[in-house]
Design a protein around this motif. Structure first.
Motif, PDB file in Angstrom:
ATOM      1  N   GLN A   1      -3.146  22.723   8.039  1.00  0.00           N
ATOM      2  CA  GLN A   1      -1.756  22.958   8.402  1.00  0.00           C
ATOM      3  C   GLN A   1      -1.544  22.743   9.895  1.00  0.00           C
ATOM      4  O   GLN A   1      -2.291  23.233  10.724  1.00  0.00           O
ATOM      5  CB  GLN A   1      -1.356  24.391   8.023  1.00  0.00           C
ATOM      6  N   GLN A   2      -0.520  21.951  10.200  1.00  0.00           N
ATOM      7  CA  GLN A   2      -0.209  21.655  11.596  1.00  0.00           C
ATOM      8  C   GLN A   2       1.213  22.065  11.983  1.00  0.00           C
ATOM      9  O   GLN A   2       1.484  22.358  13.134  1.00  0.00           O
ATOM     10  CB  GLN A   2      -0.390  20.155  11.869  1.00  0.00           C
ATOM     11  N   GLY A   3       2.112  22.065  10.996  1.00  0.00           N
ATOM     12  CA  GLY A   3       3.508  22.374  11.277  1.00  0.00           C
ATOM     13  C   GLY A   3       3.923  23.718  10.723  1.00  0.00           C
ATOM     14  O   GLY A   3       3.106  24.612  10.483  1.00  0.00           O
ATOM     15  N   ALA A   4       5.218  23.840  10.463  1.00  0.00           N
ATOM     16  CA  ALA A   4       5.784  25.119  10.011  1.00  0.00           C
ATOM     17  C   ALA A   4       5.559  25.374   8.533  1.00  0.00           C
ATOM     18  O   ALA A   4       5.668  26.516   8.083  1.00  0.00           O
ATOM     19  CB  ALA A   4       7.285  25.144  10.322  1.00  0.00           C
ATOM     20  N   TYR A   5       5.239  24.336   7.771  1.00  0.00           N
ATOM     21  CA  TYR A   5       5.128  24.475   6.319  1.00  0.00           C
ATOM     22  C   TYR A   5       3.679  24.732   5.908  1.00  0.00           C
ATOM     23  O   TYR A   5       2.757  24.048   6.370  1.00  0.00           O
ATOM     24  CB  TYR A   5       5.649  23.230   5.622  1.00  0.00           C
ATOM     25  N   GLU A   6       3.492  25.710   5.011  1.00  0.00           N
ATOM     26  CA  GLU A   6       2.151  26.015   4.527  1.00  0.00           C
ATOM     27  C   GLU A   6       1.583  24.877   3.685  1.00  0.00           C
ATOM     28  O   GLU A   6       0.375  24.660   3.650  1.00  0.00           O
ATOM     29  CB  GLU A   6       2.180  27.303   3.694  1.00  0.00           C
TER      30      GLU A   6
ATOM     31  N   GLY B   1       0.815  -1.205   0.000  1.00  0.00           N
ATOM     32  CA  GLY B   1       0.000   0.000   0.000  1.00  0.00           C
ATOM     33  C   GLY B   1       0.845   1.248   0.000  1.00  0.00           C
ATOM     34  O   GLY B   1       2.052   1.221   0.229  1.00  0.00           O
ATOM     35  N   VAL B   2       0.185   2.361  -0.280  1.00  0.00           N
ATOM     36  CA  VAL B   2       0.853   3.666  -0.230  1.00  0.00           C
ATOM     37  C   VAL B   2      -0.120   4.665   0.378  1.00  0.00           C
ATOM     38  O   VAL B   2      -1.297   4.711   0.016  1.00  0.00           O
ATOM     39  CB  VAL B   2       1.338   4.114  -1.629  1.00  0.00           C
ATOM     40  N   ARG B   3       0.373   5.424   1.331  1.00  0.00           N
ATOM     41  CA  ARG B   3      -0.440   6.447   2.001  1.00  0.00           C
ATOM     42  C   ARG B   3       0.155   7.819   1.676  1.00  0.00           C
ATOM     43  O   ARG B   3       1.343   8.057   1.873  1.00  0.00           O
ATOM     44  CB  ARG B   3      -0.455   6.221   3.506  1.00  0.00           C
ATOM     45  N   ILE B   4      -0.686   8.721   1.175  1.00  0.00           N
ATOM     46  CA  ILE B   4      -0.219  10.054   0.796  1.00  0.00           C
ATOM     47  C   ILE B   4      -0.986  11.069   1.627  1.00  0.00           C
ATOM     48  O   ILE B   4      -2.216  11.150   1.543  1.00  0.00           O
ATOM     49  CB  ILE B   4      -0.435  10.317  -0.707  1.00  0.00           C
ATOM     50  N   GLU B   5      -0.251  11.829   2.429  1.00  0.00           N
ATOM     51  CA  GLU B   5      -0.845  12.813   3.327  1.00  0.00           C
ATOM     52  C   GLU B   5      -0.621  14.215   2.756  1.00  0.00           C
ATOM     53  O   GLU B   5       0.505  14.600   2.462  1.00  0.00           O
ATOM     54  CB  GLU B   5      -0.221  12.706   4.713  1.00  0.00           C
ATOM     55  N   TYR B   6      -1.713  14.957   2.614  1.00  0.00           N
ATOM     56  CA  TYR B   6      -1.671  16.325   2.103  1.00  0.00           C
ATOM     57  C   TYR B   6      -2.059  17.271   3.237  1.00  0.00           C
ATOM     58  O   TYR B   6      -3.152  17.164   3.804  1.00  0.00           O
ATOM     59  CB  TYR B   6      -2.643  16.497   0.938  1.00  0.00           C
ATOM     60  N   GLU B   7      -1.181  18.204   3.536  1.00  0.00           N
ATOM     61  CA  GLU B   7      -1.404  19.090   4.673  1.00  0.00           C
ATOM     62  C   GLU B   7      -1.270  20.549   4.238  1.00  0.00           C
ATOM     63  O   GLU B   7      -0.375  20.903   3.459  1.00  0.00           O
ATOM     64  CB  GLU B   7      -0.382  18.778   5.777  1.00  0.00           C
ATOM     65  N   GLY B   8      -2.159  21.388   4.734  1.00  0.00           N
ATOM     66  CA  GLY B   8      -2.114  22.804   4.403  1.00  0.00           C
ATOM     67  C   GLY B   8      -2.934  23.125   3.168  1.00  0.00           C
ATOM     68  O   GLY B   8      -3.894  22.425   2.826  1.00  0.00           O
ATOM     69  N   ASP B   9      -2.541  24.169   2.437  1.00  0.00           N
ATOM     70  CA  ASP B   9      -3.308  24.620   1.270  1.00  0.00           C
ATOM     71  C   ASP B   9      -3.397  23.553   0.191  1.00  0.00           C
ATOM     72  O   ASP B   9      -4.400  23.469  -0.535  1.00  0.00           O
ATOM     73  CB  ASP B   9      -2.656  25.879   0.681  1.00  0.00           C
ATOM     74  N   VAL B  10      -2.366  22.723   0.052  1.00  0.00           N
ATOM     75  CA  VAL B  10      -2.371  21.703  -0.992  1.00  0.00           C
ATOM     76  C   VAL B  10      -3.507  20.712  -0.794  1.00  0.00           C
ATOM     77  O   VAL B  10      -3.999  20.114  -1.757  1.00  0.00           O
ATOM     78  CB  VAL B  10      -1.008  20.967  -1.047  1.00  0.00           C
TER      79      VAL B  10
END
Length: 545
Positions: free
Chosen positions: A422-427, A366-375
């Motif tokens: 968004q949870q971290g420092a990156y938008e 399997g593959v898990r792809i997490e998208y965080e922030g505006d993306v």
């Protein structure tokens, strides 16, 4: 005056119609599709065989429709000043220089599924032809010899069919083999145990497949990892009296070793539809006992030829007239409105997948792809397809953003998308995690304001690195002396370091080093690095495609 204006307008409109050059044989129905859709056609089906003539004719056309005879080299692309799209009627694109096409801004399309049944049926036909010595028996009988005792065949019922590559074509062969009451085993790094059980095959490792197979059939693309996968050592590890069938790609089989095994009687026979050099006017295999050869006929049925021809005509017309992109190997399927925002993240997703794919050597579950922030608010279909494409391309070079999700699903690979704020420092943040049979490996990245994708985390270790054309990935222990020893080793080997990135979990613990170098590192250089104190692993990574 009105008539003159009308004629001028018509002439101007005619000039703006896109022009497609068809340099290989395509059906009349495919040619008509272009014309009906508003595309002008130059139909010269033998042009692809004449390199010089092709260079002259391609200068002004917008599209090039081909089969396998036309070789699209960097010289052809350089001469094609107006070329926008290449359409390959069929799946194999080894006759197209895709990196050169990408550099020239030319889209390369193929038709990945039109030949599947036809190629699978040809492999089954070759199995029967070899097992029952049909071609030789036919020639003998028509010569009036009636050598009934000479042609003692072999039953396929109850025998073990070994399949290398159990994707779209391989799974069809498996189904036909099961229908013949054969035991079917398969090797495919992307085939999960669940998918294998679903289609009724036993998943095995490569060496076990060679040891057990009575009939071996190949259905995998030609890559650097699969070249000569049927090596001399593996051929002579097979059962005495086994059969080898290759209807996939020339170069997968060591032809000289296969000839040796046939001459010595180690193998009972072989069926070969593809050769290392084509057209194969001469070959080391010719004349071998119980060898059945055909001139690359895997896709040669009227149904398959018509299907892929019609499909490529539709795809190319859609692109040239509407800008729609389908089955492109070097461009994502993105609308014009989405492109400016989405394209940098498509590049990031594909490279994260490629990073993980180049480091994964066991079966992928399997593959898990997490998208965080505006993306996470964007259309994720293209992003996920790009990530899966990058992941699978190191082993399946013909995979593209359209076919990758289907291929993953066919192999039972679970693709999971996770969106979050968004949870971290990156938008914007994308993390790709590969779940294999042995472990989970993750890599994360972002796109900075300059639009360039960056690696910001590997296996939970924070770092910051570009996706460079040539890189060396090293896992090591964080101890004094490591940097000096690896620097000296690369310097001694004449390898220039362009950039050097380090990351660690904790002082003295597990660490990662990513080294950007000016050229592709050799196997000897990697071996030297792996022998250094404190080094656990060294792998070459390539992002030139």
């Amino acid at each position: 005056m009105q008539q003159t204006v009308a004629n001028t307008a018509t002439a101007t409109a005619a000039k703006t119609r896109p022009v497609v050059l068809i340099s290989d044989k395509l059906s009349d129905a495919a040619v008509q599709i272009f014309k009906d859709r508003g595309v002008d056609v130059i139909f010269e089906p033998d042009l692809g065989k004449d390199k010089e003539a092709l260079l002259e004719r391609i200068a002004t056309v917008d599209g090039l429709a081909i089969r396998s005879a036309t070789k699209v080299t960097d010289k052809v692309l350089e001469a094609a000043k107006n070329l926008k799209v290449i359409g390959r009627a069929g799946i194999g694109v080894d006759n197209v220089d895709i990196p050169a096409a990408s550099r020239a801004g030319v889209i390369v399309m193929n038709t990945p599924f039109g030949n599947s049944i036809t190629t699978a049926e040809h492999a089954i036909a070759m199995m029967f032809a070899v097992a029952r010595q049909i071609p030789a028996a036919d020639a003998s009988t028509q010569a009036g010899k009636w050598e009934k005792n000479r042609f003692m065949g072999t039953e396929l019922t109850g025998k073990t069919l070994g399949i290398i590559g159990c994707g779209n074509i391989g799974s069809i062969v498996a189904a036909r083999g099961i229908g013949l009451k054969m035991r079917v085993i398969a090797y495919d790094p992307f085939l999960t145990a669940e998918r294998a059980a679903e289609i009724g095959v036993e998943k095995v490792e490569l060496d076990e497949l060679f040891a057990r197979a009575d009939v071996l059939t190949l259905h995998t693309p030609l890559t650097e990892k699969t070249r000569n996968v049927v090596s001399r050592e593996r051929i002579f590890a097979m059962k005495k009296g086994a059969i080898v069938i290759n209807c996939a790609r020339g170069g997968l089989v060591d032809e000289a070793a296969l000839r040796e095994a046939l001459d010595q009687g180690h193998l009972a026979g072989a069926g070969v539809d593809v050769f290392s050099e084509e057209p194969a006017k001469e070959n080391v295999l010719f004349g071998a006992p119980n060898l059945v050869c055909t001139p690359h006929l895997g896709a040669a049925t009227s149904e398959a030829q018509e299907n892929v021809a019609l499909q490529v005509a539709e795809q190319m017309s859609d692109y040239l007239l509407r800008g729609a992109v389908s089955n492109a190997l070097n461009m994502p399927s993105i609308t014009a409105e989405e492109a400016p925002i989405l394209t940098p993240f498509v590049t990031l997703a594909e490279r994260l997948g490629s990073f993980a794919g180049q480091l994964t050597e066991t079966g992928i579950k399997g593959v898990r792809i997490e998208y965080e922030g505006d993306v996470a608010e964007l259309n994720l279909k293209a992003l996920t397809a790009a990530a899966v494409t990058g992941l699978m391309r190191p082993l399946l070079q013909d995979v593209n953003m359209v076919s990758a999700p289907t291929i993953a699903r066919d192999r039972g690979i679970l693709v999971e998308e996770v969106r979050r704020e968004q949870q971290g420092a990156y938008e914007n943040y994308i993390r790709l995690t590969v779940i294999s049979e042995r472990q989970e490996r993750s890599v994360a990245g972002t796109v900075f304001s300059d639009g360039k994708p960056r690696i910001i985390q590997v296996k939970g270790i924070n770092l910051d690195a570009d996706f460079a054309p040539h890189m060396i990935y090293v896992t090591n222990q964080d101890k004094p002396g490591f940097i000096g020893s690896i620097g000296m080793a690369l310097g001694k080997a004449g390898v220039n370091i362009a950039n050097f990135t380090l990351g660690r979990k904790e002082a003295g613990g597990e660490a990662i080093c990513i080294i950007e170098v000016d050229g592709e590192p050799s196997a000897d250089v990697l071996k030297t690095i792996e022998t250094l104190p404190l080094v656990n692993q060294a792998k070459a990574l390539n992002f030139t495609g």
